[in-house]
Design a protein around this motif. Structure first.
Motif, PDB file in Angstrom:
ATOM      1  N   CYS A 112      39.743  41.352  38.028  1.00  0.00           N
ATOM      2  CA  CYS A 112      40.121  43.180  37.064  1.00  0.00           C
ATOM      3  C   CYS A 112      39.721  41.504  35.338  1.00  0.00           C
ATOM      4  O   CYS A 112      38.834  42.240  34.937  1.00  0.00           O
ATOM      5  CB  CYS A 112      41.535  43.311  37.458  1.00  0.00           C
ATOM      6  N   PHE A 116      36.347  43.251  33.683  1.00  0.00           N
ATOM      7  CA  PHE A 116      36.827  44.055  32.496  1.00  0.00           C
ATOM      8  C   PHE A 116      37.650  43.658  31.599  1.00  0.00           C
ATOM      9  O   PHE A 116      37.723  43.288  31.217  1.00  0.00           O
ATOM     10  CB  PHE A 116      38.183  45.332  33.688  1.00  0.00           C
ATOM     11  N   VAL A 122      39.134  52.337  34.730  1.00  0.00           N
ATOM     12  CA  VAL A 122      38.957  51.837  36.267  1.00  0.00           C
ATOM     13  C   VAL A 122      39.849  52.867  36.566  1.00  0.00           C
ATOM     14  O   VAL A 122      40.653  53.097  36.852  1.00  0.00           O
ATOM     15  CB  VAL A 122      39.643  50.424  36.318  1.00  0.00           C
ATOM     16  N   TYR A 132      47.985  47.794  40.925  1.00  0.00           N
ATOM     17  CA  TYR A 132      47.222  48.352  40.415  1.00  0.00           C
ATOM     18  C   TYR A 132      46.646  48.269  38.876  1.00  0.00           C
ATOM     19  O   TYR A 132      46.455  47.565  38.283  1.00  0.00           O
ATOM     20  CB  TYR A 132      45.768  49.025  41.272  1.00  0.00           C
ATOM     21  N   VAL A 136      45.130  45.835  35.864  1.00  0.00           N
ATOM     22  CA  VAL A 136      44.088  46.452  34.885  1.00  0.00           C
ATOM     23  C   VAL A 136      44.734  46.167  33.316  1.00  0.00           C
ATOM     24  O   VAL A 136      44.034  45.992  32.604  1.00  0.00           O
ATOM     25  CB  VAL A 136      43.293  47.822  34.948  1.00  0.00           C
ATOM     26  N   ILE A 172      39.040  50.246  41.551  1.00  0.00           N
ATOM     27  CA  ILE A 172      40.181  49.573  43.059  1.00  0.00           C
ATOM     28  C   ILE A 172      40.270  50.574  44.415  1.00  0.00           C
ATOM     29  O   ILE A 172      41.048  51.140  44.033  1.00  0.00           O
ATOM     30  CB  ILE A 172      41.241  49.273  42.694  1.00  0.00           C
TER      31      ILE A 172
END
Ligand code: PMP
Ligand code: GLU
Length: 395
Positions: A112, A116, A122, A132, A136, A172
């Protein structure tokens, strides 16, 4: 916090992992003498199989106690490449594209952070594993939860993802899924990969539970798809769940070469590399065919426990909605039908009144649900189910 002690905006969204916290709370209560059964933790209750355990001990004795290569030792990357290849019908897998990390959690973070940046959206199918959205955020990206379809094991399809306008930078996807136990089929993965490729979206496929699958063979993987669909796919896996090696902290990413290189360079400044001797243990887990017997034994046991939980719910809690698990070791059931109670209230009362630790759905983005982990001894699961059924019927 004391005035003036302002922490960085990097951690403005930071919360302690609810799954980890609930396990710690169960342990604390046990240490204080309470009779608590922990079905909160997503951690196999089995011992690490003897072959990797001995390989780890031997590695220490052999002096594998110095800095490892940033990307991981070649022996482990080669064993992982061969292993992933075998799981996907012998397709070529290049060890140079694998980076070893400190658990798949760090592999996810690396991916990530590498892919990103500020404000990048995301997509995360929800309910989603608790870490998750946090990961992010660390990359300064923007997690967007995409609700899964309750008629379809809470999975998402291209139609759900297409509603995101403009298209996200990344996705994801976890299959087999924590917290639902749902498994995406080959066709579903293919449709999502096609959608992502057309829109140049990065896909991070978290396949850490791939071998804990109650169908035939390992669960379908992005690696089963043709090469031209994998240009922007990063696959995450690790030894924690399949080999009962959570404490060894070894995970992997398999990524396109420039991404793999960036991840290794990133690790060169952050951890240097994953624990050296643990890498030898993981190499034995993946590379020694005899360990497969252990994997089959543990997976068969998870399947028996899954059947036990599902049958008990069908028999004693008729009408309670749940996702039938096809993989991983979680059972996700809905509690709002018990007089509108939230998952958080359900779990708080259950641990206090009955001594059973479960994780509220709030941790995964939907507090109408609760997650039960059946990675625990069968007798414990049975006892916990007795208490849970009694509690739920009285609500
Ligand atoms: N992904 C998922 C979906 C998980 O449930 C876990 C469990 N903690 C992880 C990644 C991380 O596992 P580990 O860091 O132990 O490899
Ligand atoms: N993944 C496991 C769980 O969901 C372990 C705890 C964690 O790392 O979140 O319970």
């Amino acid at each position: 916090m004391s005035e003036g002690l302002t922490l960085s905006a990097n951690i403005q969204h930071l919360e302690t992992s609810a799954t980890v916290a609930i396990s710690a709370e169960a342990k604390r209560r046990r240490a204080a003498g309470e009779d608590v059964i922990d079905l909160g933790a997503g951690e196999p209750d089995f011992a690490t199989p003897a072959i990797p355990a001995e390989a780890g001990i031997k590695a220490i004795r052999d002096g594998k106690t110095r800095y490892p290569a940033n990307e991981g030792i070649l022996e482990l990357r080669a064993a992982a490449a061969k292993h992933l290849s075998l799981l996907s019908g012998g397709r070529p897998v290049n060890a140079d594209r694998i980076v070893v990390s400190t658990g798949s959690k760090q592999a996810l973070f690396n991916a990530c952070f590498t892919l990103f940046g500020p404000g990048d959206a995301v997509a995360i199918p929800a309910p989603a594993w608790v870490s998750y959205p946090q990961i992010v955020h660390f990359a300064r990206g923007r997690p967007v939860l995409v609700p899964g379809d309750p008629e379809w094991g809470l999975k998402v399809g291209v139609r759900d993802l297409e509603r995101m306008v403009p298209a996200p930078k990344g996705l994801i996807l976890c299959s087999p899924c924590n917290p639902t136990g749902s498994v995406y089929t080959h066709a579903e993965l293919k449709a999502i990969a096609q959608w992502a490729r057309e829109r140049q979206i990065w896909v991070i496929g978290d396949e850490i539970y791939r071998r804990i699958h109650y169908g035939t063979g390992p669960a379908p993987s992005f690696l089963d798809l043709p090469d031209d669909l994998l240009d922007r796919v990063v696959i995450i896996t690790g030894v924690s769940k399949t080999y009962a090696m959570t404490g060894w902290r070894i995970g992997f990413s398999l990524a396109p070469t420039p991404v793999a290189k960036a991840i290794a360079a990133f690790q060169s400044h952050t951890t240097t590399g994953a624990n050296h001797m643990a890498q030898w243990a993981a190499a034995a887990a993946l590379g020694d065919e005899r360990v497969d017997q252990d994997v089959l034994r543990m997976t068969a046991e998870f399947r028996r426990r899954r059947d036990l939980v599902v049958e008990r719910f069908r028999r004693d809690l008729t009408g309670v909605e749940f996702v039938e698990p096809h993989g991983a070791f979680y059972f996700f059931f809905r509690v709002d039908s018990f007089g509108g109670i939230t998952g958080t209230a359900f779990c708080t009362r259950l641990i206090t009144e009955k001594g059973v630790a479960l994780v509220p759905g709030a941790a995964f983005g939907d507090d109408r649900w609760v997650r039960l982990s059946y990675a625990a001894a069968t007798a414990e699961i049975q006892k916990a189910l007795d208490r849970l059924v009694g509690f739920a019927k009285a609500l």
